[in-house]
Motif scaffolding. Structure first.
Motif, mmCIF file in Angstrom:
data_model
loop_
_atom_site.group_PDB
_atom_site.id
_atom_site.type_symbol
_atom_site.label_atom_id
_atom_site.label_comp_id
_atom_site.label_asym_id
_atom_site.label_seq_id
_atom_site.Cartn_x
_atom_site.Cartn_y
_atom_site.Cartn_z
ATOM 1 N N GLY A 48 -31.245 -27.390 58.855
ATOM 2 C CA GLY A 48 -32.068 -28.592 58.899
ATOM 3 C C GLY A 48 -33.387 -28.408 58.167
ATOM 4 N N ASP A 49 -34.009 -27.233 58.339
ATOM 5 C CA ASP A 49 -35.253 -26.933 57.617
ATOM 6 C C ASP A 49 -35.016 -26.961 56.117
ATOM 7 O OD1 ASP A 49 -36.603 -26.340 60.061
ATOM 8 O OD2 ASP A 49 -35.931 -24.247 59.958
ATOM 9 N N LEU A 50 -33.933 -26.337 55.686
ATOM 10 C CA LEU A 50 -33.644 -26.274 54.257
ATOM 11 C C LEU A 50 -33.354 -27.656 53.688
ATOM 12 C CD1 LEU A 50 -33.716 -23.967 52.307
ATOM 13 C CD2 LEU A 50 -31.258 -23.699 52.599
ATOM 14 N N SER A 51 -32.695 -28.486 54.458
ATOM 15 C CA SER A 51 -32.438 -29.864 54.040
ATOM 16 C C SER A 51 -33.761 -30.618 53.880
ATOM 17 C CB SER A 51 -31.541 -30.562 55.056
ATOM 18 O OG SER A 51 -31.352 -31.903 54.709
ATOM 19 N N TRP A 52 -34.686 -30.419 54.816
ATOM 20 C CA TRP A 52 -36.003 -31.065 54.729
ATOM 21 C C TRP A 52 -36.705 -30.634 53.444
ATOM 22 C CZ3 TRP A 52 -41.126 -29.377 54.656
ATOM 23 C CH2 TRP A 52 -42.093 -30.389 54.821
ATOM 24 N N PHE A 53 -36.735 -29.320 53.186
ATOM 25 C CA PHE A 53 -37.366 -28.829 51.960
ATOM 26 C C PHE A 53 -36.722 -29.446 50.722
ATOM 27 C CE2 PHE A 53 -38.883 -25.012 54.409
ATOM 28 C CZ PHE A 53 -40.228 -25.215 54.180
ATOM 29 N N SER A 54 -35.402 -29.580 50.727
ATOM 30 C CA SER A 54 -34.705 -30.159 49.573
ATOM 31 C C SER A 54 -35.179 -31.577 49.292
ATOM 32 C CB SER A 54 -33.192 -30.173 49.817
ATOM 33 O OG SER A 54 -32.698 -28.867 49.861
ATOM 34 N N GLY A 55 -35.554 -32.297 50.340
ATOM 35 C CA GLY A 55 -35.994 -33.674 50.174
ATOM 36 C C GLY A 55 -37.452 -33.845 49.804
ATOM 37 N N VAL A 56 -38.303 -32.863 50.116
ATOM 38 C CA VAL A 56 -39.744 -33.045 49.902
ATOM 39 C C VAL A 56 -40.354 -32.085 48.889
ATOM 40 C CG1 VAL A 56 -40.072 -33.963 52.230
ATOM 41 C CG2 VAL A 56 -40.529 -31.528 51.785
ATOM 42 N N PRO A 81 -52.475 -32.132 49.708
ATOM 43 C CA PRO A 81 -51.985 -32.293 51.086
ATOM 44 C C PRO A 81 -51.092 -33.523 51.203
ATOM 45 C CG PRO A 81 -54.231 -33.129 50.921
ATOM 46 C CD PRO A 81 -53.859 -32.593 49.550
ATOM 47 N N GLY A 82 -50.695 -33.832 52.419
ATOM 48 C CA GLY A 82 -50.016 -35.089 52.663
ATOM 49 C C GLY A 82 -48.637 -35.008 53.269
ATOM 50 N N LEU A 83 -48.021 -33.831 53.281
ATOM 51 C CA LEU A 83 -46.694 -33.742 53.887
ATOM 52 C C LEU A 83 -46.811 -33.592 55.401
ATOM 53 C CD1 LEU A 83 -44.823 -31.305 51.470
ATOM 54 C CD2 LEU A 83 -44.584 -33.792 51.634
ATOM 55 N N ALA A 84 -45.883 -34.152 56.106
ATOM 56 C CA ALA A 84 -45.807 -33.975 57.555
ATOM 57 C C ALA A 84 -45.079 -32.662 57.824
ATOM 58 C CB ALA A 84 -45.080 -35.150 58.195
ATOM 59 N N TYR A 85 -45.772 -31.586 57.552
ATOM 60 C CA TYR A 85 -45.206 -30.243 57.640
ATOM 61 C C TYR A 85 -46.001 -29.482 58.683
ATOM 62 C CZ TYR A 85 -43.582 -25.668 55.845
ATOM 63 O OH TYR A 85 -43.037 -24.416 55.695
ATOM 64 N N ARG A 86 -45.330 -28.931 59.670
ATOM 65 C CA ARG A 86 -46.017 -28.294 60.794
ATOM 66 C C ARG A 86 -46.369 -26.825 60.543
ATOM 67 N NH1 ARG A 86 -42.143 -29.637 65.473
ATOM 68 N NH2 ARG A 86 -41.100 -31.238 64.297
ATOM 69 N N SER A 87 -46.567 -26.464 59.316
ATOM 70 C CA SER A 87 -46.936 -25.092 58.970
ATOM 71 C C SER A 87 -48.440 -24.903 59.137
ATOM 72 C CB SER A 87 -46.550 -24.815 57.513
ATOM 73 O OG SER A 87 -47.243 -23.693 57.021
ATOM 74 N N ASP A 88 -48.827 -23.888 59.910
ATOM 75 C CA ASP A 88 -50.252 -23.574 60.058
ATOM 76 C C ASP A 88 -50.882 -23.244 58.708
ATOM 77 O OD1 ASP A 88 -50.123 -23.876 62.824
ATOM 78 O OD2 ASP A 88 -49.814 -21.729 63.187
ATOM 79 N N ASN A 89 -50.133 -22.597 57.849
ATOM 80 C CA ASN A 89 -50.683 -22.183 56.557
ATOM 81 C C ASN A 89 -50.849 -23.377 55.619
ATOM 82 O OD1 ASN A 89 -50.693 -19.497 57.450
ATOM 83 N ND2 ASN A 89 -48.540 -19.305 56.924
ATOM 84 N N TYR A 90 -49.856 -24.252 55.548
ATOM 85 C CA TYR A 90 -49.983 -25.471 54.734
ATOM 86 C C TYR A 90 -51.155 -26.311 55.250
ATOM 87 C CZ TYR A 90 -48.746 -29.933 52.552
ATOM 88 O OH TYR A 90 -48.776 -31.101 51.846
ATOM 89 N N ARG A 91 -51.292 -26.406 56.557
ATOM 90 C CA ARG A 91 -52.390 -27.164 57.153
ATOM 91 C C ARG A 91 -53.738 -26.543 56.786
ATOM 92 N NH1 ARG A 91 -51.385 -26.543 62.422
ATOM 93 N NH2 ARG A 91 -49.532 -27.784 62.109
ATOM 94 N N TRP A 92 -53.829 -25.215 56.788
ATOM 95 C CA TRP A 92 -55.070 -24.524 56.437
ATOM 96 C C TRP A 92 -55.520 -24.940 55.039
ATOM 97 C CZ3 TRP A 92 -57.363 -21.255 52.964
ATOM 98 C CH2 TRP A 92 -58.452 -20.499 53.399
#
Length: 179
Positions: A48-56, A81-92
């Protein structure tokens, strides 16, 4: 992105020819296995994670050996920014930069370490930067990933911070490359 061989400069670093191309649905099982074999250098993924990455993903590349078609590596790059991605690092990075591209993960097969595949993947990602002023990435300090730290330093990244993640079980160094 068209299927192509790396530049002559990059090709000289590689022991055999490597083709870089966008990921295809048929690649996802292999990419998932490669990712999860590389834990803890990258975080675990499920289908599911990989499918999400494939789309965004801004960029989702695979590197394949030309003579065999064997997957030698992959890179997933995001825009921010702008993706609804729950990564602490992306958010940083999202909290500190108005516009960036972000290497979420890059994996090179252990048999292909030191052959220029990581550099080829990063170079291709940078070439698709589309007026983004900065490339962001992070590397584990705990557990320490000396190979990745050396690679990023050699590529020109500079440290801009550190943070603990996963309840303190990981510590990462935040890195940027001005484009």
């Amino acid at each position: 992105l068209a299927t192509r061989e790396p530049s002559a400069e990059l090709g000289d670093l590689m022991s055999t020819e490597v083709l870089l191309r966008p990921v295809e649905p048929a690649d996802l099982t292999t990419v998932l296995a490669m990712n999860n074999e590389a834990v803890p250098a990258v975080n675990h993924l499920d289908a599911g994670d990989l499918s999400w990455f494939s789309g965004v993903a801004h960029t989702f590349l695979v590197a394949c050996r030309a003579e065999t078609g064997r997957h030698a590596g992959f890179l997933i790059g995001l825009e921010g920014p702008g993706l609804a991605y729950r990564s602490d690092n992306y958010r940083w990075f999202s909290e500190r930069y108005e516009h960036f591209i972000y290497v979420d993960r890059v994996v090179v097969a252990p048999n292909d370490w030191g052959t220029g595949i990581g550099r080829a993947l990063y170079t291709e990602f940078v070439s698709a930067a589309d007026r983004h002023p900065v490339l962001c990435a992070e590397v584990n300090l705990l557990p320490r990933n000396d190979r990745s730290l050396a690679f990023h330093e050699a590529f020109g990244f500079v440290p801009v911070g550190e943070q603990d993640t996963e309840g303190g079980s990981k510590r990462v160094q935040m890195l940027v490359l001005e484009l």
